[in-house]
Design a protein around this motif. Structure first.
Motif, PDB file in Angstrom:
ATOM      1  N   GLY A 233       0.806  -1.218   0.000  1.00  0.00           N
ATOM      2  CA  GLY A 233       0.000   0.000   0.000  1.00  0.00           C
ATOM      3  C   GLY A 233       0.831   1.256   0.000  1.00  0.00           C
ATOM      4  O   GLY A 233       0.313   2.361  -0.086  1.00  0.00           O
ATOM      5  N   SER A 234       2.155   1.121   0.065  1.00  0.00           N
ATOM      6  CA  SER A 234       3.028   2.292   0.155  1.00  0.00           C
ATOM      7  C   SER A 234       4.331   1.996  -0.565  1.00  0.00           C
ATOM      8  O   SER A 234       4.774   0.842  -0.631  1.00  0.00           O
ATOM      9  CB  SER A 234       3.319   2.629   1.616  1.00  0.00           C
ATOM     10  OG  SER A 234       4.406   3.517   1.727  1.00  0.00           O
ATOM     11  N   ILE A 235       4.972   3.021  -1.120  1.00  0.00           N
ATOM     12  CA  ILE A 235       6.277   2.808  -1.747  1.00  0.00           C
ATOM     13  C   ILE A 235       7.327   2.501  -0.692  1.00  0.00           C
ATOM     14  O   ILE A 235       8.433   2.090  -1.012  1.00  0.00           O
ATOM     15  CB  ILE A 235       6.727   4.014  -2.593  1.00  0.00           C
ATOM     16  CG1 ILE A 235       6.979   5.235  -1.730  1.00  0.00           C
ATOM     17  CG2 ILE A 235       5.760   4.310  -3.696  1.00  0.00           C
ATOM     18  CD1 ILE A 235       7.680   6.345  -2.478  1.00  0.00           C
ATOM     19  N   ASN A 236       6.974   2.688   0.589  1.00  0.00           N
ATOM     20  CA  ASN A 236       7.892   2.336   1.670  1.00  0.00           C
ATOM     21  C   ASN A 236       7.698   0.889   2.132  1.00  0.00           C
ATOM     22  O   ASN A 236       8.382   0.428   3.029  1.00  0.00           O
ATOM     23  CB  ASN A 236       7.687   3.286   2.854  1.00  0.00           C
ATOM     24  CG  ASN A 236       8.056   4.701   2.498  1.00  0.00           C
ATOM     25  OD1 ASN A 236       9.178   4.980   2.109  1.00  0.00           O
ATOM     26  ND2 ASN A 236       7.098   5.605   2.602  1.00  0.00           N
ATOM     27  N   ASN A 237       6.749   0.198   1.500  1.00  0.00           N
ATOM     28  CA  ASN A 237       6.562  -1.217   1.771  1.00  0.00           C
ATOM     29  C   ASN A 237       7.866  -1.955   1.469  1.00  0.00           C
ATOM     30  O   ASN A 237       8.515  -1.704   0.452  1.00  0.00           O
ATOM     31  CB  ASN A 237       5.430  -1.739   0.881  1.00  0.00           C
ATOM     32  CG  ASN A 237       5.190  -3.218   1.026  1.00  0.00           C
ATOM     33  OD1 ASN A 237       5.910  -3.991   0.415  1.00  0.00           O
ATOM     34  ND2 ASN A 237       4.198  -3.597   1.815  1.00  0.00           N
ATOM     35  N   SER A 238       8.263  -2.877   2.338  1.00  0.00           N
ATOM     36  CA  SER A 238       9.568  -3.522   2.216  1.00  0.00           C
ATOM     37  C   SER A 238       9.736  -4.259   0.894  1.00  0.00           C
ATOM     38  O   SER A 238      10.802  -4.245   0.279  1.00  0.00           O
ATOM     39  CB  SER A 238       9.790  -4.494   3.389  1.00  0.00           C
ATOM     40  OG  SER A 238       8.785  -5.497   3.407  1.00  0.00           O
ATOM     41  N   MET A 239       8.662  -4.933   0.432  1.00  0.00           N
ATOM     42  CA  MET A 239       8.753  -5.662  -0.828  1.00  0.00           C
ATOM     43  C   MET A 239       8.957  -4.720  -2.003  1.00  0.00           C
ATOM     44  O   MET A 239       9.758  -4.985  -2.911  1.00  0.00           O
ATOM     45  CB  MET A 239       7.480  -6.492  -1.044  1.00  0.00           C
ATOM     46  CG  MET A 239       7.296  -7.632  -0.047  1.00  0.00           C
ATOM     47  SD  MET A 239       5.726  -8.494  -0.310  1.00  0.00           S
ATOM     48  CE  MET A 239       5.997  -9.182  -1.934  1.00  0.00           C
ATOM     49  N   VAL A 240       8.234  -3.600  -1.995  1.00  0.00           N
ATOM     50  CA  VAL A 240       8.356  -2.629  -3.084  1.00  0.00           C
ATOM     51  C   VAL A 240       9.729  -1.972  -3.050  1.00  0.00           C
ATOM     52  O   VAL A 240      10.403  -1.844  -4.074  1.00  0.00           O
ATOM     53  CB  VAL A 240       7.252  -1.554  -2.988  1.00  0.00           C
ATOM     54  CG1 VAL A 240       7.449  -0.484  -4.051  1.00  0.00           C
ATOM     55  CG2 VAL A 240       5.879  -2.197  -3.126  1.00  0.00           C
ATOM     56  N   THR A 241      10.142  -1.565  -1.865  1.00  0.00           N
ATOM     57  CA  THR A 241      11.441  -0.907  -1.711  1.00  0.00           C
ATOM     58  C   THR A 241      12.569  -1.809  -2.182  1.00  0.00           C
ATOM     59  O   THR A 241      13.489  -1.368  -2.898  1.00  0.00           O
ATOM     60  CB  THR A 241      11.678  -0.512  -0.246  1.00  0.00           C
ATOM     61  OG1 THR A 241      10.618   0.351   0.178  1.00  0.00           O
ATOM     62  CG2 THR A 241      13.005   0.209  -0.084  1.00  0.00           C
ATOM     63  N   LYS A 242      12.519  -3.079  -1.819  1.00  0.00           N
ATOM     64  CA  LYS A 242      13.561  -4.022  -2.223  1.00  0.00           C
ATOM     65  C   LYS A 242      13.592  -4.180  -3.741  1.00  0.00           C
ATOM     66  O   LYS A 242      14.666  -4.198  -4.364  1.00  0.00           O
ATOM     67  CB  LYS A 242      13.320  -5.383  -1.564  1.00  0.00           C
ATOM     68  CG  LYS A 242      14.406  -6.407  -1.875  1.00  0.00           C
ATOM     69  CD  LYS A 242      14.136  -7.720  -1.160  1.00  0.00           C
ATOM     70  CE  LYS A 242      15.225  -8.741  -1.492  1.00  0.00           C
ATOM     71  NZ  LYS A 242      14.970 -10.052  -0.833  1.00  0.00           N
ATOM     72  N   ALA A 243      12.425  -4.272  -4.342  1.00  0.00           N
ATOM     73  CA  ALA A 243      12.350  -4.445  -5.796  1.00  0.00           C
ATOM     74  C   ALA A 243      12.901  -3.219  -6.518  1.00  0.00           C
ATOM     75  O   ALA A 243      13.619  -3.342  -7.510  1.00  0.00           O
ATOM     76  CB  ALA A 243      10.906  -4.699  -6.218  1.00  0.00           C
ATOM     77  N   LEU A 244      12.583  -2.041  -6.013  1.00  0.00           N
ATOM     78  CA  LEU A 244      13.014  -0.807  -6.667  1.00  0.00           C
ATOM     79  C   LEU A 244      14.505  -0.551  -6.484  1.00  0.00           C
ATOM     80  O   LEU A 244      15.129   0.114  -7.319  1.00  0.00           O
ATOM     81  CB  LEU A 244      12.212   0.385  -6.134  1.00  0.00           C
ATOM     82  CG  LEU A 244      10.713   0.375  -6.428  1.00  0.00           C
ATOM     83  CD1 LEU A 244      10.043   1.577  -5.787  1.00  0.00           C
ATOM     84  CD2 LEU A 244      10.461   0.361  -7.923  1.00  0.00           C
ATOM     85  N   GLN A 245      15.077  -1.044  -5.418  1.00  0.00           N
ATOM     86  CA  GLN A 245      16.489  -0.782  -5.135  1.00  0.00           C
ATOM     87  C   GLN A 245      17.421  -1.846  -5.695  1.00  0.00           C
ATOM     88  O   GLN A 245      18.628  -1.639  -5.767  1.00  0.00           O
ATOM     89  CB  GLN A 245      16.700  -0.667  -3.614  1.00  0.00           C
ATOM     90  CG  GLN A 245      16.072   0.576  -3.013  1.00  0.00           C
ATOM     91  CD  GLN A 245      16.247   0.640  -1.507  1.00  0.00           C
ATOM     92  OE1 GLN A 245      16.627  -0.340  -0.860  1.00  0.00           O
ATOM     93  NE2 GLN A 245      15.968   1.813  -0.934  1.00  0.00           N
TER      94      GLN A 245
END
Length: 290
Positions: A233-245
């Motif tokens: 639900g947020s770009i700070n979500n751990s899964m999203v952050t890991k994928a983007l980084q």
């Protein structure tokens, strides 16, 4: 001249239609194509050294219309609308080339929106994020208008093709409808300016670059369900952050680069160029005819 040609054709017993415009009007042998804007004009994410959509478009125009194309690229990564204007105003060479341009393109708004979203991303609700974006609209509208007016002051004839923006996070946060809506707020400003100004043409990239290969509603609903199940639900979500980084991982949107998961890749810039060329074809007499 036209009547003389027709008499000759009749005398030879040849019967077919001749378009008078092809007889009386000739195409230019070369055109000046000036691109202004942010990282999308600079070509960040392009691995082919074609400056993103710029030289791709030039090559397509050459192939399609048998016309030489001289390009000038004034794109700079990170620039907001006000910064683009300041930079162009301070560049005598850019001003000279704008004056001599047959075609002008402009990418603007992505950094304005991005910086607004980053300021609002820790807000307690999605509605609050959208409120931040809405509050930034007047400043962006004023800056964009000033930028376009300055370009028009240098050249009152060349058509200006103004690109819209897209949501590079969609494939990770398909359940965040507000993020798409926020991008559309900025796109509406660009589109409305274009519709009110006969010299400006709007080039939409939203569906193509936001959805990427997920072109059907069924595909996008699967993305949405996946995001909900993963509680993204947020770009700070751990899964999203890991994928983007993680630059080693493949980007889920096939049109976005793995370098930063934000800018178009080579395919994405191909798509941008295709969209631009199609829009240019509609009013080719504005930039192609002598």
């Amino acid at each position: 001249m036209y009547k003389k040609i027709m008499r000759c054709l009749v005398a030879m017993g040849t019967v077919f239609l001749v378009n008078i415009s092809t007889v009386d009007a000739a195409n230019k042998k070369s055109i000046n194509f000036v691109a202004v804007g942010d990282s999308l004009t600079e070509g960040v994410g392009d691995t082919t050294s074609q400056q993103g959509y710029t030289k791709r478009t030039a090559q397509t125009l050459t192939d399609k219309y048998n016309v030489g194309v001289k390009t000038a690229n004034y794109g700079k990564a990170g620039d907001r609308s006000d910064q683009i204007l300041k930079r162009i105003k301070a560049n005598p060479r850019a001003i000279k080339q704008l004056k001599n341009a047959d075609v002008i393109t402009l990418t603007v708004g992505g950094n304005d929106l991005q910086q607004t979203l980053f300021k609002a991303i820790f807000s307690k609700s999605r509605q609050e994020v959208t409120r931040y974006v809405s509050q930034a609209m007047p400043d962006y509208t004023e800056n964009l208008t000033s930028l376009v007016q300055f370009i028009k002051k240098q050249n009152k004839d060349a058509p200006i093709y103004l690109f819209g923006n897209y949501n590079p996070l969609y494939v990770y946060l398909a359940n965040r409808d507000d993020l798409n809506a926020d991008v559309k707020i900025y796109n509406d400003i660009n589109a409305n300016l274009a519709s009110a100004d006969k010299q400006v043409r709007y080039v939409s990239t939203f569906k193509t670059l936001t959805y990427g290969q997920y072109t059907t509603k069924k595909d996008r609903e699967k993305l949405r369900t996946s995001a909900k199940l993963a509680n993204r639900g947020s770009i700070n979500n751990s899964m999203v952050t890991k994928a983007l980084q993680d630059k080693a991982k493949s980007e889920r949107n096939h049109y976005i680069t793995t370098q930063d998961h934000y800018h178009p890749n080579d395919i994405g810039y191909d798509k941008m160029s295709d969209l631009l060329v199609k829009k240019m074809a509609v009013n080719k007499q504005e930039w192609l005819k002598k």
